[in-house]
Design an enzyme around this catalytic site. Structure first.
Site, short mmCIF file in Angstrom:
data_model
loop_
_atom_site.label_atom_id
_atom_site.label_comp_id
_atom_site.label_asym_id
_atom_site.label_seq_id
_atom_site.Cartn_x
_atom_site.Cartn_y
_atom_site.Cartn_z
N TYR A 177 0.70 -0.96 0.01
CA TYR A 177 -0.31 -0.11 -0.33
C TYR A 177 0.78 1.26 -0.10
O TYR A 177 2.00 1.50 0.46
CB TYR A 177 -0.63 -0.26 1.24
N GLU A 192 -3.38 7.10 -3.91
CA GLU A 192 -2.43 6.72 -3.27
C GLU A 192 -2.94 5.08 -4.44
O GLU A 192 -3.46 5.10 -5.42
CB GLU A 192 -4.84 6.16 -2.69
#
Ligand code: GDP
Ligand code: MN
Length: 387
Positions: free
Chosen positions: A109, A197
């Site tokens: 992530y 993101e």
């Protein structure tokens, strides 16, 4: 402002962030020709909507041959995708991204966003990628590495090392990873992003880093100097009434109730929504016409609210300051006459030129109920909602 994954990946390409080969398709034929150019299977077919959670909802699929590409493209284009981020109504899919399938060793992530407390940009990264990061943050926060970047000095070498070690990046990939982080940081700053993101950022079985998902949001207040980003705006993804309202600089958000309300000032709008709820009804929208609205804006605001089919009654709650009550009344009367108002409207206003405003409403010949104060307005709204 939000953009699509394929658009975010176009930006990634410009900033030399590694992504899989592929392209966006609006119909089955172009999906097939993109897949042909990729020369190899599997190919990934991904629904392009302004919402995440597509993987779990059937919006990310793998095709092993050309007939599967065709079938998946046919299925996905035109379907309504419901994910945990779209709300129950879902989103209509009218574009798909066709990409080379990659074999994944690790899903990481990675994100960049402003941190208001420290007034810095924070980079968050985790080995626990691919899944819901909110869940990781809640249950095992120690699995998220955070580095705070001073915007004046920019990203420092030791911070890149902190991230690489935190992710247990193989040493063969540290240089590539570091330059990727620098480029992502530059992209973020250059384009006034409010969120970037990548979930997941992957390490392939061939030890390559690739961004296989991409989400970017932009600060609306900076869009005036981001002309090229503005080109990415997709009106299909926005509520048509909200798009219409944005043309007149109105702060309008559509909601699910049946009482439309028009207010000046965001705080007053929130309070008015509370009153509507206390009276046992549900607001149909948030609408702040702003402190300095003119007749035309008031008229458009009122017209937009009336075009919402769910609206069964309207509450106008104005505290006239810079926005004078007579200006408001004129706008309301003009809009009502133009659209042929049939709904009940309760008007509560106070402040600058209130007498002139009341007079305009009284003499308009329209069926407008005036309320003397908030309690009175609330009772009348409650009555309207029941009717
Ligand atoms: P999201 O669910 O909307 O966040 O969509 P993602 O782009 O993150 O895709 C969801 C999941 O699909 C990813 O976490 C991966 O596990 C998987 N996925 C996406 N692309 C590929 C690929 O090229 N190969 C493989 N094996 N899996 C993929
Ligand atoms: Mn994702």
């Amino acid at each position: 402002m939000n953009i699509h994954e394929y658009q975010a990946k176009e930006l990634f390409k410009k900033y030399r962030i590694p992504i899989p080969d592929g392209g966006v398709a609006f119909n089955v034929d172009s999906a097939v020709s993109i897949a042909e150019e990729l020369h190899d299977f599997p190919v990934i077919v991904k629904a392009q909507v302004h919402a995440g959670g597509r993987g779990k909802a059937g919006g990310v699929k793998l095709a092993n041959n050309m007939s599967e590409v065709k079938r998946l493209a046919k299925e996905m284009l035109g379907m309504t995708l419901v994910t945990n981020q779209t709300g129950p109504k879902g989103k209509l899919v009218n574009k798909i991204l066709i990409e080379s399938g990659v074999s994944i060793d690790k899903e990481l992530y990675f994100s960049i966003l402003p941190d208001r407390t420290t007034a810095r940009l924070v980079i968050m990264a985790s080995r626990a990628g691919g899944m819901d990061i909110e869940e990781v943050a809640a249950t095992t926060p120690e699995r998220i590495v955070k580095v705070y970047i001073d915007p004046l000095s920019g990203i420092q070498g030791y911070q890149l090392r902190q991230l690489a070690y935190g992710l247990q990046m193989p040493s063969s990939l540290i240089r590539q990873f570091s330059s990727m982080v620098r480029n992502l940081y530059e992209l973020f700053v250059m384009h006034d992003c409010s969120l970037l993101e990548i979930n997941p950022l992957i390490i392939t079985t061939e030890e390559q880093i690739l961004a296989i998902d991409a989400k970017i949001n932009f600060d609306d207040n900076a869009l005036f100097r981001q002309k090229e980003i503005l080109e990415y705006r997709d009106f299909d993804e926005e509520d048509p009434l909200e798009v219409e309202a944005s043309k007149y600089q109105l702060n309008y958000i559509k909601m699910d109730g049946n009482i439309g309300n028009m207010v000046n000032g965001a705080g007053l709008a929130m309070a008015t929504m509370d009153i509507i709820k206390q009276a046992g009804a549900e607001p149909a929208n948030f609408l702040d016409v702003g402190g300095g609205a003119n007749t035309e804006q008031v008229e458009n605001a009122f017209r937009i609210m009336l075009s919402d089919q769910n609206v069964k009654g309207i509450l106008i709650n104005i505290f006239g300051g810079i926005l004078r009550c007579d200006v408001l009344a004129t706008g309301v009367v003009q809009a009502s006459k133009k659209v042929g108002l049939t709904l009940p409207v309760v008007v509560r206003m106070e402040g600058t030129n209130v007498d002139a405003g009341r007079k305009i409403l009284d003499e308009s010949g329209l069926n407008l109920m005036t309320a003397t104060d908030l309690t009175d307005a609330a009772q009348k709204v409650a009555h309207m909602a029941q009717a």
